[in-house]
Write an enzyme that holds these catalytic residues in place. Structure first.
Site, PDB file in Angstrom:
ATOM      1  N   GLY A 190      63.413  42.331  19.231  1.00 29.47           N
ATOM      2  CA  GLY A 190      63.237  42.996  20.524  1.00 29.47           C
ATOM      3  C   GLY A 190      64.571  43.397  21.137  1.00 29.47           C
ATOM      4  O   GLY A 190      64.712  44.495  21.679  1.00 29.47           O
ATOM      5  N   ARG A 226      70.646  41.371  19.555  1.00 25.25           N
ATOM      6  CA  ARG A 226      70.269  40.582  18.373  1.00 25.25           C
ATOM      7  C   ARG A 226      70.303  41.459  17.135  1.00 25.25           C
ATOM      8  O   ARG A 226      70.655  41.005  16.051  1.00 25.25           O
ATOM      9  CB  ARG A 226      68.888  39.966  18.562  1.00 25.25           C
ATOM     10  CG  ARG A 226      68.894  38.880  19.590  1.00 25.25           C
ATOM     11  CD  ARG A 226      67.577  38.144  19.626  1.00 25.25           C
ATOM     12  NE  ARG A 226      67.614  37.135  20.659  1.00 25.25           N
ATOM     13  CZ  ARG A 226      66.540  36.541  21.168  1.00 25.25           C
ATOM     14  NH1 ARG A 226      65.346  36.879  20.725  1.00 25.25           N
ATOM     15  NH2 ARG A 226      66.646  35.630  22.090  1.00 25.25           N
ATOM     16  N   ARG A 261      58.845  43.034  12.285  1.00 28.05           N
ATOM     17  CA  ARG A 261      59.287  42.513  13.573  1.00 28.05           C
ATOM     18  C   ARG A 261      59.755  41.083  13.375  1.00 28.05           C
ATOM     19  O   ARG A 261      59.080  40.277  12.709  1.00 28.05           O
ATOM     20  CB  ARG A 261      58.125  42.562  14.573  1.00 28.05           C
ATOM     21  CG  ARG A 261      58.267  41.612  15.730  1.00 28.05           C
ATOM     22  CD  ARG A 261      57.341  41.925  16.883  1.00 28.05           C
ATOM     23  NE  ARG A 261      57.094  40.774  17.741  1.00 28.05           N
ATOM     24  CZ  ARG A 261      58.007  40.197  18.522  1.00 28.05           C
ATOM     25  NH1 ARG A 261      59.249  40.644  18.538  1.00 28.05           N
ATOM     26  NH2 ARG A 261      57.686  39.148  19.262  1.00 28.05           N
ATOM     27  N   GLY A 300      60.870  37.944  15.815  1.00 30.06           N
ATOM     28  CA  GLY A 300      60.927  37.608  17.228  1.00 30.06           C
ATOM     29  C   GLY A 300      60.482  36.193  17.485  1.00 30.06           C
ATOM     30  O   GLY A 300      60.346  35.384  16.571  1.00 30.06           O
ATOM     31  N   GLU A 349      54.071  42.009  21.135  1.00 30.06           N
ATOM     32  CA  GLU A 349      54.265  43.267  20.403  1.00 30.06           C
ATOM     33  C   GLU A 349      53.424  43.454  19.138  1.00 30.06           C
ATOM     34  O   GLU A 349      53.126  44.585  18.753  1.00 30.06           O
ATOM     35  CB  GLU A 349      55.753  43.418  19.992  1.00 30.06           C
ATOM     36  CG  GLU A 349      56.722  43.584  21.137  1.00 30.06           C
ATOM     37  CD  GLU A 349      57.181  42.257  21.754  1.00 30.06           C
ATOM     38  OE1 GLU A 349      56.923  41.191  21.136  1.00 30.06           O
ATOM     39  OE2 GLU A 349      57.763  42.268  22.850  1.00 30.06           O
ATOM     40  N   SER A 379      59.386  29.544  20.043  1.00 27.46           N
ATOM     41  CA  SER A 379      60.516  29.221  20.929  1.00 27.46           C
ATOM     42  C   SER A 379      60.063  28.441  22.162  1.00 27.46           C
ATOM     43  O   SER A 379      60.898  27.881  22.883  1.00 27.46           O
ATOM     44  CB  SER A 379      61.225  30.497  21.375  1.00 27.46           C
ATOM     45  OG  SER A 379      60.334  31.335  22.081  1.00 27.46           O
ATOM     46  N   ASP A 380      58.769  28.447  22.417  1.00 28.57           N
ATOM     47  CA  ASP A 380      58.213  27.740  23.575  1.00 28.57           C
ATOM     48  C   ASP A 380      56.921  27.072  23.111  1.00 28.57           C
ATOM     49  O   ASP A 380      56.107  27.726  22.474  1.00 28.57           O
ATOM     50  CB  ASP A 380      57.893  28.720  24.706  1.00 28.57           C
ATOM     51  CG  ASP A 380      59.090  29.600  25.047  1.00 28.57           C
ATOM     52  OD1 ASP A 380      59.980  29.129  25.740  1.00 28.57           O
ATOM     53  OD2 ASP A 380      59.120  30.758  24.575  1.00 28.57           O
TER      54      ASP A 380
HETATM   55  N1  HPA Z   1      54.567  34.330  25.964  1.00 31.29           N
HETATM   56  C1  HPA Z   1      54.745  35.577  25.551  1.00 31.29           C
HETATM   57  N2  HPA Z   1      55.741  35.930  24.759  1.00 31.29           N
HETATM   58  C2  HPA Z   1      56.611  34.970  24.379  1.00 31.29           C
HETATM   59  C3  HPA Z   1      56.475  33.654  24.783  1.00 31.29           C
HETATM   60  C4  HPA Z   1      55.397  33.317  25.624  1.00 31.29           C
HETATM   61  O1  HPA Z   1      55.217  32.162  26.019  1.00 31.29           O
HETATM   62  N3  HPA Z   1      57.511  32.951  24.243  1.00 31.29           N
HETATM   63  C5  HPA Z   1      58.240  33.822  23.514  1.00 31.29           C
HETATM   64  N4  HPA Z   1      57.694  35.041  23.603  1.00 31.29           N
END
Ligand code: HPA
Length: 235
Positions: free
Chosen positions: A21, A25, A88, A90, A181, A203-204
């Protein structure tokens, strides 16, 4: 000849495009992973670079956030530059057993976006990854000793304040990741006739409220770039 949003000559864009994105990067990947990378586009600071990986030409370019931004670049890459595959790379939010740092290969992408419906007579498109690329990514990951999960994901138009019960629906359907995306990319791939895959690092972790530190995100990005390149080379 440039397009409205990409100021590269047709020969400057490779048949294989890696699409993070964030344009910075894209620059980082070009500098650390590709050989002889040169900048080929910078319109609106959406940087793109073309270099070589194991002798083969590859472009890495930012696509922005969300389906509308991604779709602008992807459509122009497909129609004007004739790209054959777009991967992609991401991040996503993980649900259920998807832990921080896990790598997901998005087999399918459901969505709350109307983007694909608008092109598909108001019907629900089954937006899926290219099987050849997906299989190549599974094999390449095994070769690299990198554990991956082939999983359904969800592409949302809302990062903040989406439908209040959305995450419950995703859990109910065993959807492992949420990002913004993949569904648009997959729909465009089906219409425009190129191969697409989304490789996503968790990542979360939304069930456990965990977030990956920035340094780890960068390592995840390089790992995904290497997996994407190995996949594209053998697909
Ligand atoms: N929501 C949407 N897109 C994301 C998230 C999320 O929690 N974390 C990384 N990209």
């Amino acid at each position: 000849m440039a397009t409205t949003h990409i100021d590269a000559e047709p020969a400057d864009i490779a048949p294989t495009v890696l699409l993070p994105g964030d344009p910075l990067r894209a620059r980082h990947i070009a500098q650390t992973v590709l050989d002889d990378a040169r900048q080929v586009t910078a319109r609106r600071n959406m940087l793109g670079f073309t270099g070589r990986w194991q002798g083969q030409p590859v472009t890495v370019m930012g696509g922005g956030m969300g389906i509308p931004s991604t779709a602008i670049y992807v459509t122009e890459l497909a129609r004007t530059y004739g790209v054959r595959r777009i991967i992609r790379i991401g991040t996503c939010g993980g649900l259920g057993a998807a832990n921080l740092g896990d790598v997901l290969l998005a087999q399918s992408a459901s969505t709350d976006s109307r983007f694909n419906r608008m092109q598909f007579g108001g019907h629900d498109l089954s937006a899926g990854a290219d099987f050849g690329l997906l299989r190549a990514a599974v094999d390449a990951a095994a070769g690299m000793g990198l554990p991956v999960r082939v999983a359904p994901v969800f592409s949302s138009d809302c990062f903040y304040d989406g439908a209040p019960d959305l995450l419950d629906h995703l859990r109910r359907h065993h959807i492992a990741g949420i990002e913004m995306e993949a569904a648009g990319l997959y729909g465009l791939a089906m219409r425009e006739g190129f191969a697409a895959l989304a490789i996503l690092t968790v990542s979360d972790q939304l069930d456990r409220g965990q977030h990956m530190p920035a340094e780890q995100r960068e390592q995840g990005l390089e790992r995904m770039a290497r997996l994407a390149l190995a996949s594209a080379a053998s697909a």
